[in-house]
Design an enzyme around this catalytic site. Structure first.
Site, PDB file in Angstrom:
ATOM      1  N   GLY A  57       0.792  -1.226   0.000  1.00  0.00           N
ATOM      2  CA  GLY A  57       0.000   0.000   0.000  1.00  0.00           C
ATOM      3  C   GLY A  57       0.822   1.272   0.000  1.00  0.00           C
ATOM      4  CB  SER A  58       2.806   2.997  -1.379  1.00  0.00           C
ATOM      5  OG  SER A  58       2.815   1.999  -2.375  1.00  0.00           O
TER       6      SER A  58
END
Length: 218
Positions: A187-188
């Site tokens: 996640g980013s």
């Protein structure tokens, strides 16, 4: 579908842990608490399936073209706005940001073909990826591409869960559109800092696919 090389170590370790937990559950928990045992076994197996899915590389036909900028990652467009860049560029630019959830494919790809002029890692914080200051305050890796007389900057940005950014590029590299430029774990987001006259072809909240969706033209 293939598994990305960045996931091999994580998958091996996760598989061993899951196997041990399932074995202990079958031997120690299920005989006395069968329902609880099944919940643990199914839950931990589901976690392993999620990890395998996270490192997947789906087969795709990539978009190519000298005048097009393709999405460097899977995700959702969350920002399209004019900004004053915090590095490399001195003039105002157009920022287009893509949020990557843990369910997205996390391979990052070159949005254009050309030469790498700049590649730099920045240590930083781990604010949630959609926080406005994550672009400037979070751990990140910045790369500047040049194609002809056009230049753009791409930032791989860590989030609250993503605490490992991998980038394969260095200044002077000649790169091909759609080829791998790196990977971010769990996640980013990815920011593209583009010329102001870029003709954007996506909208806020639009889902995009890395190497396939055309973000804009220059």
């Amino acid at each position: 579908m293939k598994i990305h090389k960045e996931g091999f170590q994580t998958i091996v370790i996760s598989t061993v842990i899951v196997a041990v937990v399932v074995l202990l559950t079958v031997l120690l928990v299920m005989p006395r608490y069968p329902v609880l045992g099944w919940i643990i076994a199914v839950g931990i197996t589901g976690l392993l399936i999620f990890i395998l899915s996270f490192f997947r590389i789906p087969g795709r036909v990539h978009t190519e073209g000298e005048d097009v900028i393709v999405a460097p990652c899977d995700g959702t467009v969350v920002v399209i706005e004019e900004v004053q860049p915090d590095e490399y560029f001195k003039d105002k630019r157009l920022q287009l940001s893509i949020f990557m959830s843990p369910l997205n494919v996390h391979v990052n790809r070159n949005p254009v073909s050309g030469e790498v002029l700049y590649s730099k890692y920045h240590p930083g914080k781990y604010l949630v990826a959609w926080h406005p200051k994550s672009s400037t305050d979070n751990e990140r890796h910045s790369v500047v591409y040049r194609q002809g007389d056009k230049e753009m900057l791409v930032k791989q940005i860590a989030g609250a869960l993503a605490k490992r950014i991998v980038n394969y590029l260095k200044a002077g590299d000649k790169v091909q559109q759609g080829a791998e430029m790196g990977f971010i774990k769990f996640g980013s987001r990815v920011d593209l800092i583009l010329p102001l006259d870029t003709k954007v072809e996506v909208k806020i909240n639009q889902k995009v696919k890395g190497g396939v969706t055309v973000l804009g033209r220059w």
